[in-house]
Each structure stands twice: as structure tokens, then as C-alpha cells.
Write a protein that holds these residues in place. Structure first.
Motif, mmCIF file in Angstrom:
data_model
loop_
_atom_site.group_PDB
_atom_site.id
_atom_site.type_symbol
_atom_site.label_atom_id
_atom_site.label_comp_id
_atom_site.label_asym_id
_atom_site.label_seq_id
_atom_site.Cartn_x
_atom_site.Cartn_y
_atom_site.Cartn_z
ATOM 1 N N ASP A 237 -6.734 0.784 10.948
ATOM 2 C CA ASP A 237 -8.113 1.149 11.287
ATOM 3 C C ASP A 237 -8.899 1.574 10.042
ATOM 4 N N ILE A 238 -8.234 2.295 9.125
ATOM 5 C CA ILE A 238 -8.906 2.695 7.879
ATOM 6 C C ILE A 238 -9.361 1.460 7.115
ATOM 7 N N ILE A 239 -8.482 0.468 7.040
ATOM 8 C CA ILE A 239 -8.787 -0.761 6.297
ATOM 9 C C ILE A 239 -9.967 -1.495 6.931
ATOM 10 N N LEU A 240 -9.930 -1.621 8.245
ATOM 11 C CA LEU A 240 -11.008 -2.325 8.940
ATOM 12 C C LEU A 240 -12.339 -1.582 8.798
ATOM 13 N N GLU A 241 -12.300 -0.258 8.863
ATOM 14 C CA GLU A 241 -13.517 0.534 8.679
ATOM 15 C C GLU A 241 -14.065 0.371 7.263
ATOM 16 N N ASN A 242 -13.183 0.322 6.288
ATOM 17 C CA ASN A 242 -13.607 0.132 4.900
ATOM 18 C C ASN A 242 -14.297 -1.225 4.740
ATOM 19 N N LEU A 243 -13.713 -2.267 5.325
ATOM 20 C CA LEU A 243 -14.307 -3.603 5.227
ATOM 21 C C LEU A 243 -15.656 -3.657 5.928
ATOM 22 N N ALA A 244 -15.761 -2.968 7.059
ATOM 23 C CA ALA A 244 -17.010 -2.987 7.825
ATOM 24 C C ALA A 244 -18.150 -2.322 7.065
ATOM 25 N N LYS A 245 -17.838 -1.300 6.280
ATOM 26 C CA LYS A 245 -18.863 -0.574 5.537
ATOM 27 C C LYS A 245 -19.570 -1.462 4.524
ATOM 28 N N THR A 246 -18.876 -2.470 4.026
ATOM 29 C CA THR A 246 -19.471 -3.345 3.011
ATOM 30 C C THR A 246 -19.784 -4.731 3.570
ATOM 31 N N LEU B 180 0.802 -1.229 0.000
ATOM 32 C CA LEU B 180 0.000 0.000 0.000
ATOM 33 C C LEU B 180 0.832 1.275 0.000
ATOM 34 N N GLY B 181 2.154 1.138 0.069
ATOM 35 C CA GLY B 181 3.008 2.331 -0.022
ATOM 36 C C GLY B 181 2.682 3.376 1.018
ATOM 37 N N PHE B 182 2.338 2.958 2.216
ATOM 38 C CA PHE B 182 1.949 3.773 3.378
ATOM 39 C C PHE B 182 0.944 4.872 3.051
ATOM 40 N N GLY B 183 0.163 4.634 1.998
ATOM 41 C CA GLY B 183 -0.913 5.565 1.653
ATOM 42 C C GLY B 183 -0.453 6.848 0.996
ATOM 43 N N ALA B 184 0.790 6.862 0.507
ATOM 44 C CA ALA B 184 1.348 8.098 -0.054
ATOM 45 C C ALA B 184 1.430 8.091 -1.571
ATOM 46 N N ASN C 251 -8.053 3.759 1.057
ATOM 47 C CA ASN C 251 -9.402 3.292 0.689
ATOM 48 C C ASN C 251 -9.485 2.890 -0.774
ATOM 49 N N GLY C 252 -8.786 3.628 -1.644
ATOM 50 C CA GLY C 252 -8.778 3.266 -3.062
ATOM 51 C C GLY C 252 -8.166 1.902 -3.294
ATOM 52 N N SER C 253 -7.045 1.640 -2.643
ATOM 53 C CA SER C 253 -6.392 0.337 -2.786
ATOM 54 C C SER C 253 -7.281 -0.789 -2.271
ATOM 55 N N ILE C 254 -7.902 -0.577 -1.115
ATOM 56 C CA ILE C 254 -8.746 -1.622 -0.531
ATOM 57 C C ILE C 254 -9.994 -1.861 -1.382
ATOM 58 N N ASP C 255 -10.553 -0.819 -1.948
ATOM 59 C CA ASP C 255 -11.714 -0.991 -2.827
ATOM 60 C C ASP C 255 -11.357 -1.858 -4.035
ATOM 61 N N VAL C 256 -10.177 -1.636 -4.605
ATOM 62 C CA VAL C 256 -9.738 -2.445 -5.750
ATOM 63 C C VAL C 256 -9.565 -3.897 -5.326
ATOM 64 N N ILE C 257 -8.925 -4.108 -4.185
ATOM 65 C CA ILE C 257 -8.702 -5.477 -3.704
ATOM 66 C C ILE C 257 -10.024 -6.164 -3.377
ATOM 67 N N LYS C 258 -10.959 -5.448 -2.769
ATOM 68 C CA LYS C 258 -12.268 -6.030 -2.443
ATOM 69 C C LYS C 258 -13.023 -6.466 -3.697
ATOM 70 N N SER C 259 -12.797 -5.769 -4.803
ATOM 71 C CA SER C 259 -13.493 -6.106 -6.046
ATOM 72 C C SER C 259 -13.131 -7.503 -6.537
ATOM 73 N N PHE D 153 -1.412 2.649 -11.218
ATOM 74 C CA PHE D 153 -0.689 3.129 -10.035
ATOM 75 C C PHE D 153 -1.362 4.352 -9.425
ATOM 76 N N LYS D 154 -2.676 4.323 -9.432
ATOM 77 C CA LYS D 154 -3.443 5.468 -8.947
ATOM 78 C C LYS D 154 -3.335 5.659 -7.432
ATOM 79 N N TYR D 155 -3.215 4.540 -6.686
ATOM 80 C CA TYR D 155 -3.241 4.630 -5.228
ATOM 81 C C TYR D 155 -1.942 4.208 -4.552
ATOM 82 N N SER D 156 -1.068 3.576 -5.280
ATOM 83 C CA SER D 156 0.185 3.096 -4.705
ATOM 84 C C SER D 156 1.196 2.907 -5.827
ATOM 85 N N ASP D 157 2.478 2.777 -5.454
ATOM 86 C CA ASP D 157 3.490 2.465 -6.465
ATOM 87 C C ASP D 157 3.473 0.986 -6.812
ATOM 88 N N HIS D 158 2.566 0.236 -6.176
ATOM 89 C CA HIS D 158 2.354 -1.175 -6.510
ATOM 90 C C HIS D 158 0.910 -1.376 -6.961
#
Length: 361
Positions: A129-138, A64-68, A96-104, A346-351
Motif C-alpha cells: 500500500d505504501i508503494i501504491l500510495e507513493n506512485l499515486a502521488k506522482t 526492499l529489505g522489508f523496509g528495515a 518511500n526512499g527506495s521507491i523514489d530512487v526507482i521512480k527517478s 545503501f541508505k534505504y535497503s541492504d540492496h
């Protein structure tokens, strides 16, 4: 007057030297490595207790490239300009962008690297915490998780204009089946001064029950890229191989995944038409160091290859150096049907995230 000026300048110089000596002492005294074989805390919240054999599962992995690392970001350690994420908002958007892609991908297992808990570079935001909150929303929060620290650094005073600061980060593992046991294994790292700037490299070893009384031993891996001594990187792979082999001999299934920091395609330039001339770290993953019962799974579609990583010496563009350094290693009792890279530009991370579809034979 001149004597007073010289005395003043000498006082300033002595003060700077003393401050520098104090800072160096602080860095050396603060340096430590987390003990090998440290048990990891497990947070179980899944209704599933075992994986089934001959059933299709999907595993995803992403650094996740520390979200930067949005596509317009460059990092000072790679030759770029930035040492922090652009803003707090950028951190939230990128994670959140990275997690949304992975959840898809609807994955059953997720391996994440470079997740900050409390770091200057990411404004002390707890990204777990951001990741867990994102998962909880869906409604995808019925999971089991572990977190393994691989970077607990003292305050880095460089660059002077925006010091990189203190970092606490690691590898986050998420499973749809409850994890029974998890261990943090400390990898070999550079000695001397190099150890102060490299991560406290490790991998997380998670035991997930499989029907029949055995386990899928899931390794969340983040190996070293920049080593002055090539044997350090080789010794990391050798250690991982010996550990995985012991689990296979115990009758378990093995999957290792994550940021291998080596070219898992062997020669990515053949796929992406880029040159690795100035990328001394972009060497092939040493498959020869693995036992014959293991296979390196190369996430690529030869007809439409997508790289898993970009060089962050500048914002992403058509001339950026790209490579695939994220991948999986599986034991011979794991049947793989597909593995590929998700093209996010590479919209949300360098990976870019990777995934693999598999069955436990």
C-alpha cells in the motif's frame, strides 16, 4: 524445605519443556508450501495494452529489505543485532526512499522483492500500500500489478529479547502495460529442518502482451542464498531455465530479474576490492546451467563499479563486505543497451536498485 524447592524447580522445568514441545508442534503443524502453478491476482489500471517492438524500455529491480535496512541497520540472521525495523517511521521512510530512487529511472517495468504485507518485523505495515500510495502521488499509478507470496511463516520465537515473529511477504511486480496472465511457480527448497527457516521460495511469471500476438514473459525472481545442500540452489536455476526455455520455444520474449542471491559478476571482489573469505554463500551465479539462448546481464560500469548488496552483519561502513547479487537474464531476442546499479550508499535497503535498458527485437 529443600524438597519443596526441588519440587518447584522440577515443576518449572517440566512446564518449560511442555511449552517448548507445544511451540515446536505449532511450528511443524503451521508449516506449509503454497501450491505450484498458482494463478496470481492481476490488478490492471493501465491505458496501455501492448509493448512495442524495437522500442526502448527500462526495467528496474530492487530488494526492499522489508523496509528495515537503512545504512545503520544490522540483522540478527546475518550476525547483526536487530530483528525488527527500528520503528514504523523507519519502515515508511525506507520504502518511500527506495521507491523514489526507482521512480527517478522512469522505468516501464519494476520488480520488487522482500515487500511485507503483514509481518511482525515491520510492525504489520502493508508495504504494498505504501508503494501504491507513493506512485499515486506522482501520477504514475496507471499500472498493472501482481503480488506473489514467498514467505508465510509461523511465529518465530527467536531472538528471545525481540522475537522475529510471523512474516507474510513476497514479490511485487509493476508494469506500465496491462498484464494478461500471471503464475506463481514454487522453487525447490531445502528439506528437513532447514525448510522451516528458509523462504517458501518462488518466482512470479507475468505475461505482458507484445505487438504481433506474442508475450514478454517477465520473471520476478528471489533465489536462495543459504543452502546446506548446493544442489538445491542449482536445481532452482535449472527449473527457471527449463521454464524460460519453454517460453522462448513458444516464440515469446523472456526477461528474468531480481535477487539472484549469487554473484552475478562472477567474482565481485575484483570490482570492489573486498574479500569473500568468510562469505561462504557468495559464489558465482551458475551461468553454465542456462541454455545458450540466455544471457546473464551484469549490472556494472567497469570504470565506476557500484555493488548491489552489502552484508548486514553490522551497519554499513567502508569495511563492509559488498557484492552484486541482483541482475537480469534475457533471451536472445531481447537487445540490451545498458545495465547498472544505482548508488544510494545503501541508505534505504541492504540492496541498491538495478536497472536495464532494452528493446524487444
Amino acid at each position: 524445605m529443600i524438597k519443596k524447592l526441588l519440587k518447584f524447580l522440577l515443576t518449572i522445568i517440566i512446564a518449560l519443556v511442555v511449552l517448548f514441545a507445544i511451540y515446536c508442534a505449532y511450528v511443524f503443524i503451521s508449516y506449509h508450501r503454497i501450491d505450484d502453478m498458482t494463478a496470481l491476482e492481476i490488478e490492471n489500471n493501465s491505458s496501455k495494452d501492448v509493448l512495442e517492438k524495437d522500442t526502448s524500455y527500462t526495467i528496474a529491480s530492487g530488494n526492499l529489505g522489508f523496509g528495515a535496512y537503512s545504512d545503520d541497520y544490522s540483522f540478527f540472521m546475518d550476525g547483526g543485532t536487530e530483528s525488527w525495523a527500528f520503528s514504523k517511521t523507519a519502515v515508511y521512510n525506507n520504502i518511500n526512499g527506495s521507491i523514489d530512487v526507482i521512480k527517478s529511472l522512469n522505468p516501464d517495468l519494476i520488480l520488487l522483492q522482500e515487500v511485507d504485507l503483514n509481518s511482525t518485523r515491520s510492525y504489520h505495515i502493508n508495504e504494498k500500500d505504501i508503494i501504491l500510495e507513493n506512485l499515486a502521488k506522482t501520477g504514475t499509478d496507471k499500472i498493472s500489478t501482481t503480488f506473489s507470496i514467498n514467505y508465510d511463516s509461523p511465529f518465530l520465537m527467536y531472538p528471545i529479547t525481540q522475537p522475529h515473529g510471523k512474516t507474510l511477504a513476497g514479490e511485487f511486480t509493476i508494469s506500465s502495460v496491462n498484464i494478461s496472465k500471471a503464475i506463481r511457480r514454487s522453487l525447490p527448497i531445502e528439506e528437513g529442518l532447514s525448510k522451516l527457516i528458509d523462504l517458501d521460495r518462488c518466482y512470479a511469471k507475468n505475461y505482458i502482451p507484445v505487438e504481433g500476438g506474442v508475450y514478454l514473459v517477465l520473471y520476478n525472481v528471489h533465489l536462495s542464498a543459504y543452502t546446506t545442500d548446493p544442489s538445491t540452489a542449482d536445481n532452482q536455476v535449472k527449473m527457471l531455465n527449463e521454464d524460460m526455455l519453454a517460453e522462448v520455444e513458444a516464440g515469446n520474449y523472456v526477461i528474468a530479474g531480481g535477487d539472484m542471491n549469487k554473484d552475478v559478476l562472477g567474482d565481485s571482489t575484483k570490482y570492489f576490492g573486498t574479500s569473500a573469505k568468510d562469505q561462504y554463500w557468495a559464489v558465482a551465479f551458475p551461468e553454465e546451467l542456462l541454455d545458450s539462448c540466455f544471457t546473464v546481464v551484469k549490472p556494472v560500469d567497469p570504470n565506476n563499479p557500484v555493488p548491489s548488496c552489502r552484508n548486514a552483519d553490522s551497519p554499513y561502513n567502508e569495511n563492509s563486505f559488498v557484492i552484486t547479487i541482483d541482475g537480469f537474464i534475457v533471451s536472445s531476442n531481447v537487445e540490451v543497451s545498458e545495465s547498472n546499479v544505482v548508488d544510494t550508499g545503501f541508505k534505504y535497503s541492504d540492496h541498491n536498485p538495478i536497472y536495464m535498458d532494452f528493446k524487444l527485437k
